[in-house]
Scaffold this active site. Sequence first.
Site, PDB file in Angstrom:
ATOM      1  N   LYS A  18       0.855  -1.187   0.000  1.00  0.00           N
ATOM      2  CA  LYS A  18       0.000   0.000   0.000  1.00  0.00           C
ATOM      3  C   LYS A  18       0.890   1.237   0.000  1.00  0.00           C
ATOM      4  O   LYS A  18       1.738   1.396   0.871  1.00  0.00           O
ATOM      5  CB  LYS A  18      -0.891  -0.007   1.248  1.00  0.00           C
ATOM      6  CG  LYS A  18      -1.850   1.150   1.330  1.00  0.00           C
ATOM      7  CD  LYS A  18      -2.755   0.982   2.538  1.00  0.00           C
ATOM      8  CE  LYS A  18      -3.792   2.068   2.620  1.00  0.00           C
ATOM      9  NZ  LYS A  18      -4.678   1.874   3.788  1.00  0.00           N
ATOM     10  N   ASP A 123     -13.536   2.688   8.090  1.00  0.00           N
ATOM     11  CA  ASP A 123     -14.354   2.041   7.058  1.00  0.00           C
ATOM     12  C   ASP A 123     -15.797   1.836   7.504  1.00  0.00           C
ATOM     13  O   ASP A 123     -16.680   1.653   6.684  1.00  0.00           O
ATOM     14  CB  ASP A 123     -13.751   0.700   6.652  1.00  0.00           C
ATOM     15  CG  ASP A 123     -12.469   0.867   5.869  1.00  0.00           C
ATOM     16  OD1 ASP A 123     -12.218   1.977   5.377  1.00  0.00           O
ATOM     17  OD2 ASP A 123     -11.716  -0.114   5.767  1.00  0.00           O
TER      18      ASP A 123
END
Length: 126
Positions: A18, A123
């Site tokens: 990432k 999230d």
Amino acid sequence: ESDIFLVANHEEEELCLKLHRLGRTSFRAIKNKRDYHKGRKSPSWLYLSRLAAMKEFEFMKALRENGFPVPKPIDWNRHCVLMGLVDGFPLNQVKTLDDKETIYVKLMDILVRFAHHGLIHGDYNE
């Protein structure tokens, strides 16, 4: 906020890389919304991204050590985080679920565990 790549180590094990990109293109306002810069007048996107990567790695490590279902944190450097690959799909890409109730209960249990540790997962905010 980041780019995700499928990579492999020397043993050909698939991993997730990432690359944080805070403040680039559509996230220019991030400098005002997050506390990463701690008063710096004009922090660069790379500096903010490095801090984000470091924080993410440390959080993943702490969460994993406390039994939370997170990818295995392997390493971080600059604005990059290397982690184990999770075999699955984002829930918003799943069209049908056979056992909605069980999945809902598991997700809510994780939310409650986060709350008991004083955490809110980003999230779950959307």
